[in-house]
Design an enzyme around this catalytic site. Sequence first.
Site, PDB file in Angstrom:
ATOM      1  N   HIS A  49     -11.170  -2.052   0.886  1.00 26.54           N
ATOM      2  CA  HIS A  49      -9.766  -2.314   1.238  1.00 26.54           C
ATOM      3  C   HIS A  49      -9.680  -3.020   2.591  1.00 26.54           C
ATOM      4  O   HIS A  49      -8.995  -4.044   2.735  1.00 26.54           O
ATOM      5  CB  HIS A  49      -9.010  -0.974   1.282  1.00 26.54           C
ATOM      6  CG  HIS A  49      -7.594  -1.071   1.748  1.00 26.54           C
ATOM      7  ND1 HIS A  49      -6.523  -0.875   0.913  1.00 26.54           N
ATOM      8  CD2 HIS A  49      -7.060  -1.331   2.977  1.00 26.54           C
ATOM      9  CE1 HIS A  49      -5.401  -1.017   1.593  1.00 26.54           C
ATOM     10  NE2 HIS A  49      -5.707  -1.285   2.854  1.00 26.54           N
ATOM     11  N   GLU A  50     -10.387  -2.487   3.585  1.00 28.48           N
ATOM     12  CA  GLU A  50     -10.353  -3.087   4.918  1.00 28.48           C
ATOM     13  C   GLU A  50     -11.096  -4.424   4.949  1.00 28.48           C
ATOM     14  O   GLU A  50     -10.684  -5.359   5.642  1.00 28.48           O
ATOM     15  CB  GLU A  50     -10.949  -2.118   5.943  1.00 28.48           C
ATOM     16  CG  GLU A  50     -10.209  -0.798   6.051  1.00 28.48           C
ATOM     17  CD  GLU A  50      -8.736  -0.980   6.358  1.00 28.48           C
ATOM     18  OE1 GLU A  50      -8.384  -1.883   7.151  1.00 28.48           O
ATOM     19  OE2 GLU A  50      -7.920  -0.219   5.798  1.00 28.48           O
ATOM     20  N   HIS A  93      -8.791  -7.153   3.845  1.00 32.17           N
ATOM     21  CA  HIS A  93      -7.919  -7.613   4.930  1.00 32.17           C
ATOM     22  C   HIS A  93      -8.667  -8.601   5.829  1.00 32.17           C
ATOM     23  O   HIS A  93      -8.162  -9.686   6.147  1.00 32.17           O
ATOM     24  CB  HIS A  93      -7.472  -6.427   5.794  1.00 32.17           C
ATOM     25  CG  HIS A  93      -6.447  -5.549   5.163  1.00 32.17           C
ATOM     26  ND1 HIS A  93      -5.330  -6.023   4.515  1.00 32.17           N
ATOM     27  CD2 HIS A  93      -6.350  -4.188   5.101  1.00 32.17           C
ATOM     28  CE1 HIS A  93      -4.599  -5.020   4.089  1.00 32.17           C
ATOM     29  NE2 HIS A  93      -5.201  -3.881   4.423  1.00 32.17           N
TER      30      HIS A  93
END
Length: 226
Positions: free
Chosen positions: A34-35, A38
Amino acid sequence: MGSLISLIRSGDYQSAILYVASSAFVVFCCLPIHELAHAYVANKLGDDTARLKGRLTINPFAHLDIFGTIMIFLFGIGYAKPVPVNPARLKHPRRDMALISLAGPVSNLLMAFISVSISYAIVFFSNNVTNVAWVLHTFFYIAASVNATLAIFNFLPIPPLDGSKIFSAILPDKIYFKIMAYDRYIMIGLMVLLFTGVLDGVISFLSQIMLGLVSIIPSLIFGGLG
């Protein structure tokens, strides 16, 4: 599937153990992705801040926040350390920030889809539903459920969650900056609502809808094969 606390209270210790194992999978595999999503999109859009700070990696220890990690284990909802983004390095700051923010929840939805697909496949290809097959099926189904919940949680239009930055792309500047001025207080309020269980029903309802949506294709494929 409820939270770890609800499972322990109900005496369903077997499911509680599977919940912890699935949550660990989410924390050490899915949350870093998820990170990373980003950081990857930010880097592609011209801001290498996250890359220079070592966040363009799948290494979980570069991303995890202690408190946010504990929340995932206990409630199925949590967060990692925010990926640093410098809007000044983006060509279209508001639009690009929305795209960067969108990348995280989308990665959770993709991982929910993959996890639930594996869960369906295990049941389909097991001639007999053995204990091992049941454990693996449940493990990946819980992982899918936690990912769906994380996606819903991050889509909430509340600062500093991803949804607030996505939603801000369509807000007038005056309203956007006024909201962001109180982001810390809004986040504290959100934490209070989570710990008191006020949002449990809403998030659970939306998460089940999301899990149902990502399950459509796997159920059609493996149901059709059967």
